[in-house]
Design an enzyme around this catalytic site. Structure first.
Site: not given
Length: 395
Positions: A166, A191, A363
């Protein structure tokens, strides 16, 4: 669709009304109760290191450590390390998380390939201490990484594979594109994709407001993270949530101040009792004591992500082009193929990077499925001859 976009930026999806997401209840069988107690870092990492990075001004700050004053350089970065030989996996966590989010993954990957792991608490996160913890610009954090590598390894650093999740993935791309790591072997981004991240920014503040602001205990925070879907792997939640929340600090009492009620307060209460009656005064006192008790055990988020909004665009705008411009081998791990934007779709078709989708993950892919992420990265590294599988490991 909007909720899915949120997953690609900073944190996990919010719980549904009542504190739990629909369908999030996990059945453990009759009479069995899940354990949400915290796990220590030493189960997964071998050592902790605090790397001191000097600044151009050379100023010092006084911190309190082990209950005694200690004079430290301005920036002290907390690292969690494992392994003794092989290339270095430099692990960068997502926004609001900490290096502890890599704990279970570290234990798995070190059992698969010959490597060393350095998981870093980025500035403003975990146990890293810097003067300006609110400066979370991509340029500043990429520079931090470069300085930590220089202090840790000197002028001849070992081969390094940067792996970022992220926000950490975005910072890894910025660092790689700026040639901040001279011995960079490759890049693995988990991700985070420019298109979906940018689309989610407009509604991110309302998303963050939907999370609980406080927890009554660390166990309660761990339980929420699992039941809300933020972290779907309970083992990882038990070790990593301690890096996301902290016990609220109470203001220190003045010298000579007592825990008991002072005379001045008693006099005021006597006046109130004359007007309101003794029963109402007692109720008020009991309510205050209950609030004091709650405050003493409240846990809150270590990072107020809503205050980082001015940096979000800088993290993600132009990220796809930067990622594709990096000349070293690249691996992109996603929780869903729908996260690919146009530039990355074209780049993937042209063979500019390796793509692997790990479905049925949230996530926090590396926390939800540490085995699968470790397998993907181990295979990527062995294929590029960066390292070898460990002797005896059955692939």
């Amino acid at each position: 669709m909007e909720k899915q976009l949120h997953l690609n930026l900073l944190a996990a999806r919010p719980p549904a009304a009542g504190g739990l997401q629909a369908g999030s209840k996990m059945r453990m069988g009759p009479g069995r109760k899940r354990d949400f107690s915290p796990l220590g870092w030493s189960r997964y990492f071998q050592t902790i290191e605090d790397v001191e990075v000097e600044t151009s001004g050379g100023k010092d700050i006084s911190l309190l450590r082990f209950n005694r004053p200690l004079l430290l350089p301005l920036h002290v970065f907390r690292l969690y390390c494992s392994g003794s030989h092989g290339p270095v996996l430099l692990l960068l966590h997502g926004g609001g998380h900490s290096a502890l989010s890599w704990a279970v993954f570290t234990a798995v990957i070190c059992g698969r390939i010959n490597c060393r792991v350095v998981a870093m608490d980025l500035r403003g996160h975990g146990d890293t201490k810097v003067q300006n913890s609110e400066d979370l610009s991509a340029e500043t954090m990429a520079s931090d990484i470069s300085k930590v590598v220089e202090v840790l390894f000197g002028e001849a650093p070992p081969p390094i594979l940067m792996i970022g999740h992220s926000m950490g993935g975005a910072i890894a791309v910025h660092a790689a594109a700026a040639n901040q790591i001279p011995s960079l072997l490759g890049l693995c981004v988990i991700d985070v994709v420019e298109g979906t991240a940018m689309d989610a920014l407009n509604s991110m503040q309302s998303f963050l407001r939907s999370r609980p602001k406080t927890f009554k205990s660390l166990e309660n925070a761990i339980e929420w993270s699992v039941k809300s879907g933020q972290i779907r792997n309970i083992e990882s939640a038990r070790v990593s949530m301690g890096g996301q929340v902290k016990k609220r600090e109470e203001p220190s009492r003045a010298v000579g101040e007592s825990n008991t009620i002072g005379g001045g307060i008693l006099e005021e209460e006597e006046e109130e009792e004359e007007e309101e009656g003794e029963e109402q005064s007692n109720k008020k006192r009991m309510k205050e004591e209950e609030q004091d008790s709650k405050r003493s055990s409240v846990f809150e988020w270590r990072v107020d992500l809503s205050r980082t909004e001015r940096f979000w665009t800088g993290w993600f705008r132009g990220l796809s082009a930067l990622f594709l411009s990096c000349t070293s081998p690249k691996l992109l791990l996603l929780a869903g193929v729908d996260r690919l934007d146009k530039d990355l779709t074209i780049g993937q078709m042209q063979g500019k990077f390796q793509l692997q989708v790990l479905p049925q993950c949230g996530h926090a892919v590396h926390e939800d499925a540490p085995d699968k992420v470790a397998d993907a990265i181990a295979t990527f590294m062995v294929r590029h001859k960066f390292t070898d599988f460990k002797e005896g490991f059955l692939w």
